[in-house]
Design a protein around this motif. Structure first.
Motif, PDB file in Angstrom:
ATOM      1  N   ILE A   1       0.854  -1.179   0.000  1.00  0.00           N
ATOM      2  CA  ILE A   1       0.000   0.000   0.000  1.00  0.00           C
ATOM      3  C   ILE A   1       0.889   1.229   0.000  1.00  0.00           C
ATOM      4  CG2 ILE A   1      -1.754   1.317   1.245  1.00  0.00           C
ATOM      5  CD1 ILE A   1      -2.709  -1.374   2.428  1.00  0.00           C
ATOM      6  N   ALA A   2       0.785   2.016  -1.055  1.00  0.00           N
ATOM      7  CA  ALA A   2       1.509   3.280  -1.152  1.00  0.00           C
ATOM      8  C   ALA A   2       0.608   4.374  -0.590  1.00  0.00           C
ATOM      9  CB  ALA A   2       1.866   3.583  -2.596  1.00  0.00           C
ATOM     10  N   ILE A   3       1.168   5.218   0.261  1.00  0.00           N
ATOM     11  CA  ILE A   3       0.452   6.369   0.796  1.00  0.00           C
ATOM     12  C   ILE A   3       0.875   7.575  -0.027  1.00  0.00           C
ATOM     13  CG2 ILE A   3      -0.001   7.811   2.823  1.00  0.00           C
ATOM     14  CD1 ILE A   3      -0.908   4.856   3.076  1.00  0.00           C
ATOM     15  N   LEU A   4      -0.116   8.265  -0.591  1.00  0.00           N
ATOM     16  CA  LEU A   4       0.147   9.419  -1.441  1.00  0.00           C
ATOM     17  C   LEU A   4      -0.392  10.677  -0.780  1.00  0.00           C
ATOM     18  CD1 LEU A   4      -1.089   7.819  -4.778  1.00  0.00           C
ATOM     19  CD2 LEU A   4       1.233   7.847  -3.897  1.00  0.00           C
ATOM     20  N   GLY A   5       0.400  11.741  -0.805  1.00  0.00           N
ATOM     21  CA  GLY A   5      -0.048  13.052  -0.349  1.00  0.00           C
ATOM     22  C   GLY A   5      -0.394  13.883  -1.566  1.00  0.00           C
ATOM     23  N   CYS A   6      -1.588  14.484  -1.540  1.00  0.00           N
ATOM     24  CA  CYS A   6      -2.081  15.222  -2.703  1.00  0.00           C
ATOM     25  C   CYS A   6      -2.332  16.679  -2.329  1.00  0.00           C
ATOM     26  CB  CYS A   6      -3.365  14.606  -3.214  1.00  0.00           C
ATOM     27  SG  CYS A   6      -3.216  12.833  -3.557  1.00  0.00           S
ATOM     28  N   ALA A   7      -1.913  17.567  -3.205  1.00  0.00           N
ATOM     29  CA  ALA A   7      -2.044  18.997  -2.944  1.00  0.00           C
ATOM     30  C   ALA A   7      -3.370  19.561  -3.418  1.00  0.00           C
ATOM     31  CB  ALA A   7      -0.899  19.756  -3.606  1.00  0.00           C
TER      32      ALA A   7
ATOM     33  N   CYS B   1      -0.361  14.235  -6.897  1.00  0.00           N
ATOM     34  CA  CYS B   1      -0.007  13.471  -5.702  1.00  0.00           C
ATOM     35  C   CYS B   1       1.445  13.016  -5.776  1.00  0.00           C
ATOM     36  CB  CYS B   1      -0.901  12.241  -5.582  1.00  0.00           C
ATOM     37  SG  CYS B   1      -2.650  12.606  -5.436  1.00  0.00           S
ATOM     38  N   GLN B   2       2.030  12.834  -4.591  1.00  0.00           N
ATOM     39  CA  GLN B   2       3.373  12.277  -4.516  1.00  0.00           C
ATOM     40  C   GLN B   2       3.385  11.201  -3.442  1.00  0.00           C
ATOM     41  OE1 GLN B   2       5.634  15.801  -3.570  1.00  0.00           O
ATOM     42  NE2 GLN B   2       5.706  15.292  -1.419  1.00  0.00           N
ATOM     43  N   GLN B   3       4.153  10.164  -3.688  1.00  0.00           N
ATOM     44  CA  GLN B   3       4.257   9.085  -2.717  1.00  0.00           C
ATOM     45  C   GLN B   3       5.021   9.580  -1.505  1.00  0.00           C
ATOM     46  OE1 GLN B   3       5.188   5.128  -4.204  1.00  0.00           O
ATOM     47  NE2 GLN B   3       6.727   4.978  -2.610  1.00  0.00           N
ATOM     48  N   VAL B   4       4.452   9.372  -0.318  1.00  0.00           N
ATOM     49  CA  VAL B   4       5.111   9.812   0.909  1.00  0.00           C
ATOM     50  C   VAL B   4       5.509   8.647   1.806  1.00  0.00           C
ATOM     51  CG1 VAL B   4       4.097  12.125   0.919  1.00  0.00           C
ATOM     52  CG2 VAL B   4       2.890  10.257   2.058  1.00  0.00           C
ATOM     53  N   ALA B   5       4.943   7.463   1.564  1.00  0.00           N
ATOM     54  CA  ALA B   5       5.289   6.300   2.384  1.00  0.00           C
ATOM     55  C   ALA B   5       4.785   5.030   1.714  1.00  0.00           C
ATOM     56  CB  ALA B   5       4.668   6.426   3.769  1.00  0.00           C
TER      57      ALA B   5
ATOM     58  N   PHE C   1      -0.551  17.279   4.010  1.00  0.00           N
ATOM     59  CA  PHE C   1      -1.190  17.414   2.708  1.00  0.00           C
ATOM     60  C   PHE C   1      -2.684  17.558   2.949  1.00  0.00           C
ATOM     61  CE2 PHE C   1       2.701  15.183   1.678  1.00  0.00           C
ATOM     62  CZ  PHE C   1       3.107  15.798   0.507  1.00  0.00           C
ATOM     63  N   PRO C   2      -3.374  18.310   2.115  1.00  0.00           N
ATOM     64  CA  PRO C   2      -4.819  18.433   2.300  1.00  0.00           C
ATOM     65  C   PRO C   2      -5.557  17.122   2.052  1.00  0.00           C
ATOM     66  CG  PRO C   2      -4.079  19.778   0.440  1.00  0.00           C
ATOM     67  CD  PRO C   2      -2.869  19.168   1.061  1.00  0.00           C
ATOM     68  N   THR C   3      -4.998  16.237   1.219  1.00  0.00           N
ATOM     69  CA  THR C   3      -5.628  14.954   0.927  1.00  0.00           C
ATOM     70  C   THR C   3      -4.573  13.860   0.990  1.00  0.00           C
ATOM     71  OG1 THR C   3      -7.190  16.038  -0.557  1.00  0.00           O
ATOM     72  CG2 THR C   3      -6.985  13.665  -0.767  1.00  0.00           C
ATOM     73  N   ILE C   4      -4.911  12.757   1.647  1.00  0.00           N
ATOM     74  CA  ILE C   4      -4.046  11.584   1.718  1.00  0.00           C
ATOM     75  C   ILE C   4      -4.840  10.420   1.120  1.00  0.00           C
ATOM     76  CG2 ILE C   4      -2.816   9.991   3.255  1.00  0.00           C
ATOM     77  CD1 ILE C   4      -1.611  12.749   3.312  1.00  0.00           C
ATOM     78  N   VAL C   5      -4.219   9.668   0.219  1.00  0.00           N
ATOM     79  CA  VAL C   5      -4.878   8.514  -0.387  1.00  0.00           C
ATOM     80  C   VAL C   5      -3.975   7.285  -0.281  1.00  0.00           C
ATOM     81  CG1 VAL C   5      -6.275   9.875  -1.985  1.00  0.00           C
ATOM     82  CG2 VAL C   5      -4.048   9.084  -2.704  1.00  0.00           C
TER      83      VAL C   5
ATOM     84  N   ARG D   1      -0.260  -1.310  -4.970  1.00  0.00           N
ATOM     85  CA  ARG D   1       0.658  -1.437  -6.107  1.00  0.00           C
ATOM     86  C   ARG D   1       1.414  -2.742  -5.997  1.00  0.00           C
ATOM     87  NH1 ARG D   1       2.962   4.706  -6.084  1.00  0.00           N
ATOM     88  NH2 ARG D   1       1.151   5.597  -7.088  1.00  0.00           N
ATOM     89  N   SER D   2       1.818  -3.258  -7.128  1.00  0.00           N
ATOM     90  CA  SER D   2       2.671  -4.430  -7.137  1.00  0.00           C
ATOM     91  C   SER D   2       3.952  -4.097  -6.400  1.00  0.00           C
ATOM     92  CB  SER D   2       2.976  -4.833  -8.577  1.00  0.00           C
ATOM     93  OG  SER D   2       4.039  -5.751  -8.613  1.00  0.00           O
ATOM     94  N   ALA D   3       4.425  -5.011  -5.572  1.00  0.00           N
ATOM     95  CA  ALA D   3       5.665  -4.769  -4.830  1.00  0.00           C
ATOM     96  C   ALA D   3       6.858  -4.650  -5.770  1.00  0.00           C
ATOM     97  CB  ALA D   3       5.897  -5.877  -3.816  1.00  0.00           C
ATOM     98  N   LYS D   4       6.728  -5.154  -6.993  1.00  0.00           N
ATOM     99  CA  LYS D   4       7.811  -5.063  -7.974  1.00  0.00           C
ATOM    100  C   LYS D   4       7.762  -3.772  -8.779  1.00  0.00           C
ATOM    101  CE  LYS D   4       8.296 -10.005  -8.529  1.00  0.00           C
ATOM    102  NZ  LYS D   4       8.274 -11.134  -9.449  1.00  0.00           N
ATOM    103  N   SER D   5       6.710  -2.985  -8.589  1.00  0.00           N
ATOM    104  CA  SER D   5       6.541  -1.735  -9.333  1.00  0.00           C
ATOM    105  C   SER D   5       7.601  -0.713  -8.922  1.00  0.00           C
ATOM    106  CB  SER D   5       5.145  -1.163  -9.038  1.00  0.00           C
ATOM    107  OG  SER D   5       5.048   0.168  -9.474  1.00  0.00           O
ATOM    108  N   PRO D   6       8.177   0.012  -9.885  1.00  0.00           N
ATOM    109  CA  PRO D   6       9.152   1.049  -9.532  1.00  0.00           C
ATOM    110  C   PRO D   6       8.553   2.107  -8.604  1.00  0.00           C
ATOM    111  CG  PRO D   6       9.156   0.669 -11.901  1.00  0.00           C
ATOM    112  CD  PRO D   6       8.010  -0.120 -11.330  1.00  0.00           C
ATOM    113  N   ALA D   7       7.256   2.348  -8.693  1.00  0.00           N
ATOM    114  CA  ALA D   7       6.618   3.349  -7.837  1.00  0.00           C
ATOM    115  C   ALA D   7       6.453   2.853  -6.409  1.00  0.00           C
ATOM    116  CB  ALA D   7       5.262   3.737  -8.403  1.00  0.00           C
ATOM    117  N   ALA D   8       6.687   1.564  -6.174  1.00  0.00           N
ATOM    118  CA  ALA D   8       6.504   1.003  -4.838  1.00  0.00           C
ATOM    119  C   ALA D   8       7.835   0.785  -4.128  1.00  0.00           C
ATOM    120  CB  ALA D   8       5.742  -0.316  -4.938  1.00  0.00           C
ATOM    121  N   VAL D   9       8.825   1.575  -4.473  1.00  0.00           N
ATOM    122  CA  VAL D   9      10.108   1.460  -3.801  1.00  0.00           C
ATOM    123  C   VAL D   9       9.964   1.932  -2.364  1.00  0.00           C
ATOM    124  CG1 VAL D   9      11.484   1.714  -5.892  1.00  0.00           C
ATOM    125  CG2 VAL D   9      10.875   3.733  -4.570  1.00  0.00           C
ATOM    126  N   GLU D  10      10.801   1.385  -1.484  1.00  0.00           N
ATOM    127  CA  GLU D  10      10.745   1.759  -0.081  1.00  0.00           C
ATOM    128  C   GLU D  10      11.144   3.220   0.108  1.00  0.00           C
ATOM    129  OE1 GLU D  10       9.800   0.057   2.636  1.00  0.00           O
ATOM    130  OE2 GLU D  10       9.192  -1.598   1.368  1.00  0.00           O
TER     131      GLU D  10
END
Length: 82
Positions: A8-14, A20-24, A52-56, A60-69
């Motif tokens: 689960i990627a946590i995204l902060g959205c402005a 949005c950007q991944q924050v955790a 962030f005003p919105t958190i979502v 994501r697949s754990a192998k996804s580049p966007a799911a890096v630690e």
């Protein structure tokens, strides 16, 4: 192709979700997308320490580049919308 796990990627959205950007990444891994989706509400409820005003939460697949630690970068109390 080997087994796929999900995180689960946590995204902060402005602006309500468009910029949005991944924050955790939640530390748990899930064996299916359905299990990941089922857990995302609880993970999101516990993710209140980002400025962030919105958190979502997105599964994501754990192998996804966007799911890096990434280490969380708390900046204050976030307000979840929607």
């Amino acid at each position: 192709m080997g087994p796929v796990s999900y995180v689960i990627a946590i995204l902060g959205c402005a602006d309500g979700g468009a910029a949005c950007q991944q924050v955790a990444i939640a530390p748990a891994r899930y064996e299916s997308a359905a299990a990941c989706e089922a857990a995302s509400g609880d993970v999101l409820a516990g993710s209140t320490d980002f400025d962030f005003p919105t958190i979502v939460a997105k599964c994501r697949s754990a192998k996804s580049p966007a799911a890096v630690e990434r280490k969380p970068t708390p900046r204050g109390l976030a307000v979840k919308q929607g």
